[in-house]
Enzyme design. Structure first.
Site, mmCIF file in Angstrom:
data_model
loop_
_atom_site.group_PDB
_atom_site.id
_atom_site.type_symbol
_atom_site.label_atom_id
_atom_site.label_comp_id
_atom_site.label_asym_id
_atom_site.label_seq_id
_atom_site.Cartn_x
_atom_site.Cartn_y
_atom_site.Cartn_z
ATOM 1 N N HIS A 292 0.822 -1.203 0.000
ATOM 2 C CA HIS A 292 0.000 0.000 0.000
ATOM 3 C C HIS A 292 0.864 1.263 0.000
ATOM 4 C CE1 HIS A 292 -3.862 -2.092 1.635
ATOM 5 N NE2 HIS A 292 -3.436 -2.600 0.491
ATOM 6 N N GLU B 185 0.779 3.965 1.786
ATOM 7 C CA GLU B 185 1.216 4.439 3.099
ATOM 8 C C GLU B 185 2.454 3.683 3.570
ATOM 9 O OE1 GLU B 185 -3.389 4.090 3.322
ATOM 10 O OE2 GLU B 185 -1.754 3.180 2.208
ATOM 11 N N CYS C 46 -6.040 1.351 5.568
ATOM 12 C CA CYS C 46 -6.548 0.080 6.097
ATOM 13 C C CYS C 46 -5.938 -0.160 7.473
ATOM 14 C CB CYS C 46 -6.207 -1.061 5.144
ATOM 15 S SG CYS C 46 -4.447 -1.508 5.145
ATOM 16 N N CYS D 230 -2.066 -0.759 7.456
ATOM 17 C CA CYS D 230 -1.312 0.492 7.302
ATOM 18 C C CYS D 230 -1.452 1.364 8.545
ATOM 19 C CB CYS D 230 -1.782 1.243 6.058
ATOM 20 S SG CYS D 230 -1.236 0.441 4.525
#
Length: 160
Positions: free
Chosen positions: A78, A80, A104, A107
């Site tokens: 992801h 992040e 999410c 993260c």
């Protein structure tokens, strides 16, 4: 006389996150992130993509498949997490994360562990999911402020 129609810091950093998202090869969801320190200096950027060293032409990008291994989900990093891992200084304590999609729960844990104290997000289209609900709980319990980005209506175009 000083110009008055310049963009705000939030517009600037969310714009960097949005531009970073354009690097993603994911055909369904492009996410970008920009981490900024308390001096309004960019510390790192990231976007959602395959791990370094993985030939993304050989990896699945589908959302559904016969098994989870036929989808992107077990493989994609992801935005992040990539931004956190891409930081050359490693000092993210007190920083702000600008991200195009609300993080999410996985993260969220990395954000908390890295010391980031504020998350400005553009979209929260998965707000009703368990993962995002868990993120909200984690952020609340760990003192991470979450702020929805407020678009000003300004348009920035890039002709490349």
């Amino acid at each position: 006389m000083k110009r008055t129609d310049y963009i705000s810091w939030d517009e600037y950093f969310m714009g960097i996150a949005m531009l970073s998202a354009e690097r993603s090869k994911d055909s369904s969801t492009q996410v970008g992130a920009c981490i900024v320190n308390c001096e309004n200096k960019i510390v790192s950027v990231g976007y959602n993509g395959m791990p370094t060293g993985c030939n993304d032409d050989e990896m699945p990008w589908e959302r559904t498949g016969d098994s989870a291994l036929d989808t992107k989900y077990p493989f994609v990093c992801h935005a992040e997490l990539n931004a956190i891992l891409n930081s050359s200084s490693g000092k993210l304590s007190g920083c702000t994360l600008y991200v195009t999609l609300f993080p999410c729960n996985e993260c969220a844990k990395a954000i908390i562990q890295s010391g980031i104290k504020r998350v400005v997000y553009y979209d929260n289209k998965y707000a009703g999911t368990e993962g995002v609900k868990a993120s909200v709980i984690l952020f609340s319990k760990c003192g991470v402020e979450t702020v929805p980005y407020s678009p000003s209506g300004k348009t920035i175009s890039l002709n490349v």
